[in-house]
Design a protein around this motif. Structure first.
Motif, PDB file in Angstrom:
ATOM      1  N   CYS A   1       0.846  -1.196   0.000  1.00  0.00           N
ATOM      2  CA  CYS A   1       0.000   0.000   0.000  1.00  0.00           C
ATOM      3  C   CYS A   1       0.879   1.242   0.000  1.00  0.00           C
ATOM      4  O   CYS A   1       1.779   1.368   0.835  1.00  0.00           O
ATOM      5  CB  CYS A   1      -0.894   0.026   1.242  1.00  0.00           C
ATOM      6  N   GLY A   2       0.615   2.156  -0.912  1.00  0.00           N
ATOM      7  CA  GLY A   2       1.358   3.413  -0.967  1.00  0.00           C
ATOM      8  C   GLY A   2       0.570   4.528  -0.309  1.00  0.00           C
ATOM      9  O   GLY A   2      -0.613   4.718  -0.598  1.00  0.00           O
ATOM     10  N   ILE A   3       1.221   5.257   0.615  1.00  0.00           N
ATOM     11  CA  ILE A   3       0.564   6.368   1.301  1.00  0.00           C
ATOM     12  C   ILE A   3       0.873   7.647   0.539  1.00  0.00           C
ATOM     13  O   ILE A   3       2.036   8.046   0.422  1.00  0.00           O
ATOM     14  CB  ILE A   3       1.053   6.486   2.752  1.00  0.00           C
ATOM     15  N   VAL A   4      -0.167   8.293  -0.005  1.00  0.00           N
ATOM     16  CA  VAL A   4       0.030   9.499  -0.811  1.00  0.00           C
ATOM     17  C   VAL A   4      -0.809  10.643  -0.244  1.00  0.00           C
ATOM     18  O   VAL A   4      -1.740  10.444   0.532  1.00  0.00           O
ATOM     19  CB  VAL A   4      -0.338   9.275  -2.296  1.00  0.00           C
ATOM     20  N   GLY A   5      -0.477  11.854  -0.670  1.00  0.00           N
ATOM     21  CA  GLY A   5      -1.224  13.035  -0.249  1.00  0.00           C
ATOM     22  C   GLY A   5      -0.396  14.278  -0.480  1.00  0.00           C
ATOM     23  O   GLY A   5       0.762  14.209  -0.919  1.00  0.00           O
ATOM     24  N   LEU A   6      -0.981  15.416  -0.189  1.00  0.00           N
ATOM     25  CA  LEU A   6      -0.246  16.673  -0.283  1.00  0.00           C
ATOM     26  C   LEU A   6       0.815  16.724   0.820  1.00  0.00           C
ATOM     27  O   LEU A   6       0.754  15.946   1.784  1.00  0.00           O
ATOM     28  CB  LEU A   6      -1.207  17.859  -0.139  1.00  0.00           C
ATOM     29  N   PRO A   7       1.783  17.620   0.710  1.00  0.00           N
ATOM     30  CA  PRO A   7       2.787  17.740   1.777  1.00  0.00           C
ATOM     31  C   PRO A   7       2.155  18.110   3.116  1.00  0.00           C
ATOM     32  O   PRO A   7       1.156  18.830   3.176  1.00  0.00           O
ATOM     33  CB  PRO A   7       3.697  18.870   1.265  1.00  0.00           C
TER      34      PRO A   7
END
Length: 357
Positions: free
Chosen positions: A5-11
């Protein structure tokens, strides 16, 4: 199989803090400025399963081996990432390698933690990330469908890319691909927009039980099937406690399950995974397979020779194994079945494979 699972999002939305909590580590540098994480951090986590201990007690196993899940902390994306803004292209390539995407979304106010946007708006933030992934897909599709590149692609993959291109260009729902093609075929396409997604609303401590206005607005739009409300800071605090302290602290703040447990449950659901077990004096072990997996395929998770030489599988359900106190009584009481090549493995099955070498 272990899924990733890759954790993504804005900074600065709490990705690295969550990663540290989930993996019980300090691998991911959590700092209050954009692009703190450049290369993805990867953590391998044992999947908690109460059934393992129960089986091991009955089998008097020397070892217990959990199945695993990998979490990848991918650096913060920004608007324009598909065109290289920030370090976007590199980060987007990391997302292509994961089985599911965890969207980490800021749902808290803070004067101390920098926000790359002027205000907190989880719906807008998700749309920024989703748009950048779709634009990256568009560029990839166009290149791959060029005449010179097309000859190296299988016909089915060309069909997937053509449908995806039509969806992106005409603002259609790209998830229709999931109704027409298998997950394996979609994974081979490398498209970001069709990967299974979990939305994690990162809240402050006072909002962890019931959420807040930010989470309510988000859930009203995207539903709660794939949405979790988590406080990354609290998860970090929980992981610093021993087992008894952890239990007391969770009771005090009204948490019934950790973020790790909740994420794994959601992950298994959206990826349609099941767990089977092998159990004996040497070890009790959990294995992950896709739903509707046949017995030979399940045997292949242990060793490819097991699948090639598969004869049949001695099979007991988890409840029957516990009720009958193990293999011998289950067999005596008629609860052990011999299943052949067509058998579909059920979640919780305890299996022993017979095979020719």
């Amino acid at each position: 199989m272990s899924f990733k699972c890759g954790i993504v999002g804005l900074p600065n939305v709490g990705k690295s803090t969550l990663f540290n909590a989930l993996t019980n580590s300090n691998k991911a540098q959590a700092a209050n400025f954009p692009f703190c994480t450049i290369d993805p951090n990867v953590g391998l986590v044992a999947v908690p399963d109460y059934r393992l201990l129960n089986l091991a007690k009955i089998s008097k196993s020397k070892k217990i081996i959990n199945t695993t899940i990998s979490f990848v902390d991918i650096a913060g994306l920004v608007k324009g990432a598909s065109k290289g803004e920030g370090l976007g292209n590199k980060f987007l390539s990391h997302i292509r390698e994961v089985d599911a995407i965890i969207h980490m979304i800021r749902c808290f106010d803070s004067d101390d933690i920098q926000n790359v946007n002027q205000n907190v708006d989880p719906i807008r933030d998700l749309e920024i990330i989703e748009t950048e992934m779709m634009l990256a897909d568009l560029e990839s599709i166009q290149k791959r469908l060029e005449k010179n590149n097309k000859k190296n692609i299988e016909d089915k993959q060309i069909t997937i890319l053509q449908i995806a291109l039509d969806c992106i260009n005409n603002e259609k729902d790209i998830s229709i691909l999931k109704n027409q093609f298998s997950r394996k075929e979609l994974n081979q396409s490398g498209l970001l927009s069709v990967k299974p997604k979990i939305f994690v609303c990162n809240v402050d401590e006072k909002s962890v039980q019931k959420g807040n206005n930010y989470t309510k607005n988000f859930i009203n739009k995207y539903g709660d099937d794939n949405t979790l409300i988590v406080s990354a800071d609290i998860e970090n605090q929980i992981n610093e406690l021993d087992e008894n302290e952890r239990k007391n602290y969770m009771e005090m703040i009204g948490l019934k399950a950790t973020g790790l447990d909740l994420l794994i449950q959601k992950g298994y659901k959206i990826l349609q995974l099941d767990t089977f077990f092998t159990s004996g004096p040497e070890e009790t072990r959990a294995w992950t397979v896709e739903k509707n997996c046949t017995a030979p395929k399940a045997a292949g998770e242990i060793h490819s020779d097991f699948e090639k030489g598969f004869i049949r599988a001695e099979t007991i359900s988890y409840d029957d194994f516990i009720t009958n106190d193990g293999w011998i009584n289950s067999k005596t009481n008629g609860k052990m079945r011999l299943e052949g090549k067509e058998y579909i493995v059920k979640d919780g099955d305890i299996l022993n494979f017979r095979f020719n070498t």
